[in-house]
Design a protein around this motif. Structure first.
Motif, PDB file in Angstrom:
ATOM      1  N   LYS A 286      34.956  61.654  78.190  1.00  0.00           N
ATOM      2  CA  LYS A 286      34.524  63.049  78.184  1.00  0.00           C
ATOM      3  C   LYS A 286      34.881  63.731  76.865  1.00  0.00           C
ATOM      4  N   ARG A 287      36.113  63.550  76.416  1.00  0.00           N
ATOM      5  CA  ARG A 287      36.550  64.184  75.174  1.00  0.00           C
ATOM      6  C   ARG A 287      35.818  63.584  73.968  1.00  0.00           C
ATOM      7  N   GLY A 288      35.512  62.292  74.060  1.00  0.00           N
ATOM      8  CA  GLY A 288      34.756  61.661  72.987  1.00  0.00           C
ATOM      9  C   GLY A 288      33.381  62.280  72.825  1.00  0.00           C
TER      10      GLY A 288
ATOM     11  N   VAL B 276      40.974  62.592  69.924  1.00  0.00           N
ATOM     12  CA  VAL B 276      40.907  62.350  71.371  1.00  0.00           C
ATOM     13  C   VAL B 276      42.229  61.819  71.917  1.00  0.00           C
ATOM     14  N   LEU B 277      42.820  60.853  71.243  1.00  0.00           N
ATOM     15  CA  LEU B 277      44.016  60.197  71.780  1.00  0.00           C
ATOM     16  C   LEU B 277      45.318  60.901  71.413  1.00  0.00           C
ATOM     17  N   PHE B 278      45.397  61.428  70.192  1.00  0.00           N
ATOM     18  CA  PHE B 278      46.670  61.952  69.703  1.00  0.00           C
ATOM     19  C   PHE B 278      46.661  63.453  69.440  1.00  0.00           C
ATOM     20  N   GLU B 279      45.526  64.109  69.706  1.00  0.00           N
ATOM     21  CA  GLU B 279      45.399  65.556  69.516  1.00  0.00           C
ATOM     22  C   GLU B 279      45.701  65.960  68.079  1.00  0.00           C
ATOM     23  N   ARG B 280      45.210  65.137  67.139  1.00  0.00           N
ATOM     24  CA  ARG B 280      45.387  65.426  65.719  1.00  0.00           C
ATOM     25  C   ARG B 280      44.032  65.683  65.075  1.00  0.00           C
ATOM     26  N   ASP B 281      43.961  66.698  64.254  1.00  0.00           N
ATOM     27  CA  ASP B 281      42.746  66.995  63.495  1.00  0.00           C
ATOM     28  C   ASP B 281      42.971  66.506  62.070  1.00  0.00           C
ATOM     29  N   ILE B 282      42.556  65.262  61.822  1.00  0.00           N
ATOM     30  CA  ILE B 282      42.811  64.622  60.528  1.00  0.00           C
ATOM     31  C   ILE B 282      41.845  65.137  59.467  1.00  0.00           C
ATOM     32  N   ASP B 283      42.374  65.382  58.285  1.00  0.00           N
ATOM     33  CA  ASP B 283      41.541  65.811  57.162  1.00  0.00           C
ATOM     34  C   ASP B 283      40.511  64.730  56.839  1.00  0.00           C
ATOM     35  N   PRO B 284      39.241  65.099  56.675  1.00  0.00           N
ATOM     36  CA  PRO B 284      38.192  64.095  56.409  1.00  0.00           C
ATOM     37  C   PRO B 284      38.461  63.229  55.188  1.00  0.00           C
TER      38      PRO B 284
ATOM     39  N   SER C 243      42.241  49.814  74.230  1.00  0.00           N
ATOM     40  CA  SER C 243      41.050  49.898  75.074  1.00  0.00           C
ATOM     41  C   SER C 243      40.339  51.223  74.882  1.00  0.00           C
ATOM     42  N   GLN C 244      41.114  52.307  74.828  1.00  0.00           N
ATOM     43  CA  GLN C 244      40.527  53.629  74.653  1.00  0.00           C
ATOM     44  C   GLN C 244      39.902  53.769  73.277  1.00  0.00           C
ATOM     45  N   GLY C 245      40.569  53.237  72.258  1.00  0.00           N
ATOM     46  CA  GLY C 245      40.001  53.283  70.911  1.00  0.00           C
ATOM     47  C   GLY C 245      38.722  52.479  70.804  1.00  0.00           C
ATOM     48  N   LEU C 246      38.690  51.335  71.477  1.00  0.00           N
ATOM     49  CA  LEU C 246      37.490  50.506  71.479  1.00  0.00           C
ATOM     50  C   LEU C 246      36.334  51.237  72.146  1.00  0.00           C
ATOM     51  N   LEU C 247      36.609  51.898  73.262  1.00  0.00           N
ATOM     52  CA  LEU C 247      35.573  52.666  73.943  1.00  0.00           C
ATOM     53  C   LEU C 247      35.053  53.786  73.047  1.00  0.00           C
ATOM     54  N   LEU C 248      35.942  54.466  72.339  1.00  0.00           N
ATOM     55  CA  LEU C 248      35.524  55.557  71.461  1.00  0.00           C
ATOM     56  C   LEU C 248      34.649  55.038  70.319  1.00  0.00           C
TER      57      LEU C 248
END
Length: 262
Positions: A251-253, A147-155, A120-125
């Motif tokens: 908010k974080r999104g 937002v969900l996992f606090e990970r900064d994924i490499d582009p 649900s949260q991923g769908l909202l994002l």
């Protein structure tokens, strides 16, 4: 101790998830799901003999409702539309997510709550990203991971430009996740509510591959969690907790999207 989930594992799960979110959101955003535009066209034909001023008032009233597919929706800002997704779609998905709470603590021991909640949260994002003009799959993957996992994924990793990326497997998984939507489109010419609900369930199951990460997602306060442990009334606690978590996600999104424009 379980092996740590790598960024590559997260990306492998999230890329088909993001791609599958697209058709459901498109159905809600672009296909006039409430039939207001089509109704306005019918009303215009039926009101051919009505005094022009009254006719305009009737048609304006019909198309001024702020839902996808109306002129009023098209005139809203991205922030206003994202607020709609939070308050309307968010309320629905939070309610669906809270249903496993009817089992109290037993249901909370299973991954159902976290998988549906994260879906649900991923769908909202993904909906928020669309209103900000962010349509790239890799960018949406990075948004959800941050937002969900606090990970900064490499582009580059999020974009699937790495040796481990399997495009064919990703296509197959996306097709499985959107199977009910495609079937509804063939049978009814549009995505049905049943197909959307079934797809939400499939999206949740798709996240089982990173179950440990789901525990990091924003959720309700301690009070909501305590209430969620109780039989029957636990559904109310889970519902309030999911709504609270969605507000944090919303908010974080916005924070991520304003610093990573399309």
């Amino acid at each position: 101790m379980a092996e740590a989930i790598s960024d590559a594992n997260v990306v492998a799960v999230l890329r088909p998830f993001v791609r599958a979110c697209g058709p459901m959101l498109d159905a809600l955003r672009e296909s006039d799901p409430f039939g207001l535009q089509a109704r306005a066209r019918r009303e215009e034909d039926e009101l051919a003999g009505v005094e022009p001023g009254l006719k305009d008032k009737l048609l304006n009233g019909l198309t001024s409702v702020k839902v996808p597919g109306t002129a009023a929706w098209a005139g809203m800002t991205g922030y206003q539309r994202s607020s709609w997704w939070m308050n309307r779609v968010g309320r629905f998905t939070a309610l669906v997510t809270s249903i496993p709470g009817l089992g109290g603590a037993l249901a909370d021991r299973l991954p159902v709550q976290d998988t549906l909640g994260a879906a649900s949260q991923g769908l909202l994002l993904c909906a928020l990203a669309g209103e900000y003009g962010v349509t790239d799959v890799g960018a949406r993957v990075r948004l959800i991971a941050w937002v969900l996992f606090e990970r900064d994924i490499d582009p580059e990793l999020a974009a699937g430009r790495h040796a481990q990326h399997d495009e064919a497997a990703e296509e197959t998984e996306t097709a499985k996740l959107t199977e009910e939507l495609a079937e509804a489109e063939r049978k009814h010419g549009k995505a049905t509510l049943k197909a959307c609900a079934g797809t939400l369930w499939r999206l949740g199951r798709a996240l089982l591959g990173i179950t440990e990460e789901l525990e990091k997602r924003p959720r309700g306060r301690l009070f909501h969690r305590a209430l969620g442990l109780l039989p029957v009334v636990g559904a109310a606690g889970d519902y309030l907790g999911e709504r609270s978590g969605l507000r944090v996600v919303w908010k974080r999104g916005h924070e991520w999207l304003t610093t990573h424009p399309a």
